[in-house]
Design an enzyme around this catalytic site. Structure first.
Site, mmCIF file in Angstrom:
data_model
loop_
_atom_site.group_PDB
_atom_site.id
_atom_site.type_symbol
_atom_site.label_atom_id
_atom_site.label_comp_id
_atom_site.label_asym_id
_atom_site.label_seq_id
_atom_site.Cartn_x
_atom_site.Cartn_y
_atom_site.Cartn_z
ATOM 1 N N SER A 152 -17.177 83.587 37.192
ATOM 2 C CA SER A 152 -18.615 83.781 37.477
ATOM 3 C C SER A 152 -18.610 85.265 38.078
ATOM 4 O O SER A 152 -17.667 85.792 38.533
ATOM 5 C CB SER A 152 -19.172 82.838 38.681
ATOM 6 O OG SER A 152 -20.255 83.437 39.376
ATOM 7 N N TYR A 165 -18.061 78.222 46.243
ATOM 8 C CA TYR A 165 -18.246 78.219 44.933
ATOM 9 C C TYR A 165 -17.653 79.734 44.535
ATOM 10 O O TYR A 165 -16.743 79.999 43.579
ATOM 11 C CB TYR A 165 -19.517 78.416 44.352
ATOM 12 C CG TYR A 165 -19.786 78.804 42.920
ATOM 13 C CD1 TYR A 165 -19.799 77.633 41.898
ATOM 14 C CD2 TYR A 165 -20.253 80.072 42.417
ATOM 15 C CE1 TYR A 165 -19.973 77.791 40.661
ATOM 16 C CE2 TYR A 165 -20.719 80.232 41.159
ATOM 17 C CZ TYR A 165 -20.198 79.287 40.200
ATOM 18 O OH TYR A 165 -20.458 79.427 38.902
HETATM 19 P P1 NDP Z 1 -23.921 72.253 34.608
HETATM 20 O O1 NDP Z 1 -24.192 71.891 35.914
HETATM 21 O O2 NDP Z 1 -25.179 72.490 33.475
HETATM 22 O O3 NDP Z 1 -22.606 71.370 33.644
HETATM 23 C C1 NDP Z 1 -21.465 71.407 34.348
HETATM 24 C C2 NDP Z 1 -20.681 70.190 33.591
HETATM 25 O O4 NDP Z 1 -19.568 70.137 34.398
HETATM 26 C C3 NDP Z 1 -21.515 69.061 33.467
HETATM 27 O O5 NDP Z 1 -21.206 68.265 32.072
HETATM 28 C C4 NDP Z 1 -20.768 68.035 34.592
HETATM 29 O O6 NDP Z 1 -21.054 66.988 34.274
HETATM 30 C C5 NDP Z 1 -19.313 68.646 34.599
HETATM 31 N N1 NDP Z 1 -18.712 68.358 35.668
HETATM 32 C C6 NDP Z 1 -19.082 68.696 37.010
HETATM 33 N N2 NDP Z 1 -18.367 68.040 38.007
HETATM 34 C C7 NDP Z 1 -17.538 67.244 37.216
HETATM 35 C C8 NDP Z 1 -16.553 66.625 37.533
HETATM 36 N N3 NDP Z 1 -15.943 66.117 38.765
HETATM 37 N N4 NDP Z 1 -15.693 65.965 36.599
HETATM 38 C C9 NDP Z 1 -15.795 65.915 35.353
HETATM 39 N N5 NDP Z 1 -16.860 66.669 34.806
HETATM 40 C C10 NDP Z 1 -17.717 67.435 35.885
HETATM 41 O O7 NDP Z 1 -23.329 73.883 34.533
HETATM 42 P P2 NDP Z 1 -23.422 74.960 33.470
HETATM 43 O O8 NDP Z 1 -23.130 74.724 32.094
HETATM 44 O O9 NDP Z 1 -24.289 76.058 34.059
HETATM 45 O O10 NDP Z 1 -21.789 75.691 34.090
HETATM 46 C C11 NDP Z 1 -20.763 75.711 33.181
HETATM 47 C C12 NDP Z 1 -19.529 76.629 33.708
HETATM 48 O O11 NDP Z 1 -20.217 77.916 33.811
HETATM 49 C C13 NDP Z 1 -19.211 76.266 35.177
HETATM 50 O O12 NDP Z 1 -18.014 76.321 35.509
HETATM 51 C C14 NDP Z 1 -20.167 77.142 36.100
HETATM 52 O O13 NDP Z 1 -19.572 77.439 37.258
HETATM 53 C C15 NDP Z 1 -20.142 78.465 34.885
HETATM 54 N N6 NDP Z 1 -21.274 79.288 35.012
HETATM 55 C C16 NDP Z 1 -22.453 78.974 34.967
HETATM 56 C C17 NDP Z 1 -23.454 79.816 35.181
HETATM 57 C C18 NDP Z 1 -24.771 79.651 34.930
HETATM 58 O O14 NDP Z 1 -25.665 80.627 35.050
HETATM 59 N N7 NDP Z 1 -25.160 78.550 34.276
HETATM 60 C C19 NDP Z 1 -23.226 81.384 35.534
HETATM 61 C C20 NDP Z 1 -21.650 81.732 35.662
HETATM 62 C C21 NDP Z 1 -20.833 80.716 35.911
HETATM 63 P P3 NDP Z 1 -22.461 65.928 34.419
HETATM 64 O O15 NDP Z 1 -23.077 66.342 33.478
HETATM 65 O O16 NDP Z 1 -21.815 64.512 34.364
HETATM 66 O O17 NDP Z 1 -22.702 66.351 35.793
#
Ligand code: NDP
Length: 247
Positions: A152, A165
């Site tokens: 990020s 985070y």
């Molecule tokens: P979301 O919250 O939309 O999706 C996150 C995903 O991770 C979900 O599928 C969630 O599952 C899964 N997850 C969370 N906790 C667990 C766990 N304990 N075990 C297994 N799976 C888990 O996030 P984003 O798509 O936005 O983010 C994806 C990545 O990108 C992350 O690493 C985030 O930090 C990074 N990021 C995102 C940005 C943004 O603007 N969106 C910017 C910078 C970085 P479930 O759906 O079941 O909760």
């Protein structure tokens, strides 16, 4: 975006995507399948994974697989067993997208909650490390393996109130660099993607007042995600790359 690949760039490749049920991970799974990969969908909510499975199936792409796993509670043994299952079922693994992530609670530094901190570090850092350790022997057997971490903007420049985070994303970038250096003489290429602000539920939690329509969608940022898994991206190693221009 300048990241061009052929239409079937990922044909014959087996790629694991964590957090594949929602947001960026869901789209990456669909895009990898669309480019010909067999995708292994890992996540904690089976219903969401099944929905992605059905979408891939309806596309006529190679049949995916589902690994239901909560990275908060998973142990080293879970990841070892998972690696065995992947080897038995597919005989190979060519790529891992470490995408699953927890935002945790944004708060002033002196109010960082210990439990929330532990959870964020567990999912974003420790589980990702344990999974990588377990999968490395299998990845090293591939002729051209890729590991992609997710960072990020607050993973290379700290920002007030982003607490655990941001700390976890600094650790992720460090992990990527350490591993990339160790893999220099192997066929495993290791990089990190910074998605930038993207229209997902995590982004909406972090910026509740923001108009989501002003943000790129997960689909918009896929060219880099595909490139780093495709033959065309073979020369990238040890890099942290932005998936979209800075806002
Ligand atoms: P979301 O919250 O939309 O999706 C996150 C995903 O991770 C979900 O599928 C969630 O599952 C899964 N997850 C969370 N906790 C667990 C766990 N304990 N075990 C297994 N799976 C888990 O996030 P984003 O798509 O936005 O983010 C994806 C990545 O990108 C992350 O690493 C985030 O930090 C990074 N990021 C995102 C940005 C943004 O603007 N969106 C910017 C910078 C970085 P479930 O759906 O079941 O909760």
């Amino acid at each position: 975006m300048e990241y061009q690949v052929t239409s079937n760039a990922l044909a014959g490749r087996v790629i694991l995507v964590t957090g594949a049920g929602a947001g960026i991970g869901r789209q990456a799974a669909l895009s990898y399948a669309e480019k010909g990969a067999t995708v292994i969908l890992l996540g904690r909510t089976v219903k969401k994974l099944e929905a992605v499975y059905d979408e891939i199936d309806a596309m006529g792409a190679p049949q995916p697989a589902i690994i239901p796993l909560d990275m908060l509670g998973a142990t080293r043994q879970h990841y070892m067993d998972m690696a065995d299952t992947i080897e038995q079922q597919f005989g190979r693994l060519d790529g891992v997208l470490h995408n699953a992530g927890l935002l945790g609670v944004l708060s002033p530094f002196d109010q960082i909650d210990e439990k929330s901190h532990d959870d964020v570090m567990q999912v974003n850092v420790k589980a990702t490390m344990l999974m990588t350790q377990a999968l490395l022997p299998l990845l090293k057997k591939s002729d051209d393996a890729r590991i992609v971490f997710t960072t990020s903007t607050v993973g290379h420049q700290g920002r007030a109130y982003w607490g655990s985070y941001a700390i976890s994303k600094f650790a992720t970038e460090g992990m990527m660099q350490v591993l990339a250096d160790e893999m220099s003489d192997t066929k495993v290429r290791v990089n990190a993607i910074n998605p930038g602000g993207t229209r997902t539920s995590m982004r909406a939690s972090a910026f509740p007042g923001e108009d989501p329509q002003t943000l790129k969608t997960p689909l918009d940022i896929m060219p880099l995600y595909i490139y780093l898994m495709a033959p065309e991206g073979i020369n990238e190693h040890g890099q942290c790359i932005d998936a979209q221009p800075k806002r």
